[in-house]
Design a protein around this motif. Structure first.
Motif, PDB file in Angstrom:
ATOM      1  N   ASP A  32       0.809  -1.225   0.000  1.00  0.00           N
ATOM      2  CA  ASP A  32       0.000   0.000   0.000  1.00  0.00           C
ATOM      3  C   ASP A  32       0.842   1.275   0.000  1.00  0.00           C
ATOM      4  OD1 ASP A  32      -2.354  -1.533   0.125  1.00  0.00           O
ATOM      5  OD2 ASP A  32      -2.197  -1.690   2.305  1.00  0.00           O
ATOM      6  N   TRP A  33       2.137   1.138  -0.058  1.00  0.00           N
ATOM      7  CA  TRP A  33       3.001   2.318  -0.013  1.00  0.00           C
ATOM      8  C   TRP A  33       2.935   3.094  -1.321  1.00  0.00           C
ATOM      9  CZ3 TRP A  33       8.179   2.096   3.051  1.00  0.00           C
ATOM     10  CH2 TRP A  33       7.931   1.581   4.337  1.00  0.00           C
ATOM     11  N   ARG A  34       3.105   4.409  -1.189  1.00  0.00           N
ATOM     12  CA  ARG A  34       3.036   5.279  -2.351  1.00  0.00           C
ATOM     13  C   ARG A  34       4.175   6.306  -2.286  1.00  0.00           C
ATOM     14  NH1 ARG A  34      -2.076   4.422  -4.553  1.00  0.00           N
ATOM     15  NH2 ARG A  34      -1.969   6.295  -5.857  1.00  0.00           N
ATOM     16  N   GLN A 131       3.022   5.559   3.631  1.00  0.00           N
ATOM     17  CA  GLN A 131       2.669   4.172   3.918  1.00  0.00           C
ATOM     18  C   GLN A 131       1.174   3.895   3.809  1.00  0.00           C
ATOM     19  OE1 GLN A 131       4.581   2.637   7.439  1.00  0.00           O
ATOM     20  NE2 GLN A 131       6.437   3.856   7.109  1.00  0.00           N
ATOM     21  N   SER A 132       0.391   4.933   3.553  1.00  0.00           N
ATOM     22  CA  SER A 132      -1.054   4.758   3.381  1.00  0.00           C
ATOM     23  C   SER A 132      -1.612   5.971   2.660  1.00  0.00           C
ATOM     24  CB  SER A 132      -1.744   4.582   4.748  1.00  0.00           C
ATOM     25  OG  SER A 132      -1.553   5.745   5.550  1.00  0.00           O
ATOM     26  N   ASP A 134      -4.079   7.936  -0.511  1.00  0.00           N
ATOM     27  CA  ASP A 134      -4.239   7.913  -1.966  1.00  0.00           C
ATOM     28  C   ASP A 134      -3.324   8.904  -2.677  1.00  0.00           C
ATOM     29  OD1 ASP A 134      -6.302   6.006  -1.785  1.00  0.00           O
ATOM     30  OD2 ASP A 134      -7.759   7.610  -1.342  1.00  0.00           O
ATOM     31  N   ALA A 138       1.406   4.748  -6.738  1.00  0.00           N
ATOM     32  CA  ALA A 138       1.546   3.457  -6.064  1.00  0.00           C
ATOM     33  C   ALA A 138       2.860   2.792  -6.438  1.00  0.00           C
ATOM     34  CB  ALA A 138       0.383   2.551  -6.439  1.00  0.00           C
ATOM     35  N   GLU A 141       0.900  -2.473  -7.814  1.00  0.00           N
ATOM     36  CA  GLU A 141      -0.489  -2.543  -8.292  1.00  0.00           C
ATOM     37  C   GLU A 141      -0.836  -4.002  -8.537  1.00  0.00           C
ATOM     38  OE1 GLU A 141      -0.236  -0.100 -11.742  1.00  0.00           O
ATOM     39  OE2 GLU A 141      -0.647   1.768 -10.648  1.00  0.00           O
TER      40      GLU A 141
END
Length: 270
Positions: A32-34, A131-132, A134, A138, A141
């Motif tokens: 879920d990391w971005r 770490q979370s 939107d 990303a 995926e």
């Protein structure tokens, strides 16, 4: 001064320049990391940065290029004090080349015992790493590396290959005993004295006495040209001093006699 442009894991307590918490990327742990948009503020306090063979020409046009004591890794000098004269307000100077080591951050490689030897890593300590939520892009995926991560992998792999070639060049410099210790001292218009120590340069006289077989081998490897670019880059020290004077401010503590503390070049492994 000890440095390496290789992507080896840092020894305990000695993280690579810029990195605070490098972690091997995993689709399990980092699903879920971005990565958010960011600037180059992380490099504003770096008076030097490692470079690799393939960027020697571009770097030498903008900065003095010297070699670290010990392993002889090439380093671009960005400032005469403990700061980067080419980065401010998160932006790099438009008239200067941005080294690949800077451009790859917050990604990098970490050495492993696996057959490939390296895995892509990211600095979890970077404020760009989320770490979370939107925001940003990303890293994974549907359990697979995203386009962003694949692009970072390609860039870092190219850097790793260049770093290995750079280590061979550095080893050759040491093998031929071509490097000599030097320091740079300068006086600013306001009378303050600056010092930079812990680096090496090629001894021109020793370089001129290389035997014919070595000269031919170095020519074929492209190393002769690298030495010449390094030597030409030393003419950038006066320009660096002028840039320091033009910046007009240094907020670092001074030693007795009004001399600013000399800045050692001591980059850690990358």
């Amino acid at each position: 001064m000890s440095s390496s442009t290789s992507d080896a894991a840092a020894s305990p307590g000695r993280l690579p320049l810029f990195y605070r918490d490098p972690q091997p990327l995993s689709s399990t742990h980092h699903a879920d990391w971005r990565l958010s948009e960011g600037d180059l503020a992380f490099a504003e306090e770096a008076p030097f940065v490692p470079i690799v063979n393939g960027e020697m020409v571009s770097a030498a046009r903008c900065y003095p290029v010297v070699f670290a004591a010990g392993d002889a890794a090439p380093v671009a000098v960005l400032g005469l004090e403990r700061g980067n004269l080419f980065a401010a307000d998160g932006q790099w100077a438009e008239d200067a080349y941005i080294p690949a080591y800077v451009r790859r951050y917050p990604f990098g490689f970490i050495a492993t015992t696996e057959p490939d030897g390296f895995v892509l890593a990211i600095d979890a300590g970077s404020p760009r790493v989320l770490q979370s939520g939107d925001e940003g892009g990303a890293l994974f995926e549907d359990g697979r590396p995203s386009a962003l991560t694949r692009q970072a992998l390609q860039f870092c792999d190219g850097f790793r290959i260049e770093a290995q070639a750079t280590e061979a060049f550095a080893a050759a410099l040491n093998e031929q005993d071509l490097l000599i210790e030097r320091r740079a001292d300068a006086t600013l218009p306001d009378g303050r004295k600056l010092g930079l120590h812990g680096f090496q340069i090629v001894d021109v006289e020793r370089f001129a006495t290389l035997d014919d077989a070595t000269v031919l081998a170095w020519h074929r490897n492209g190393w002769l040209a690298l030495v010449h670019f390094h030597l030409a880059s030393l003419e950038r020290f006066p320009a660096l001093l002028a840039r320091q004077a033009a910046s007009g401010a240094s907020h670092h503590p001074e030693t007795d006699g009004g001399q600013a503390a000399a800045a050692p070049l001591e980059p850690t492994k990358a």
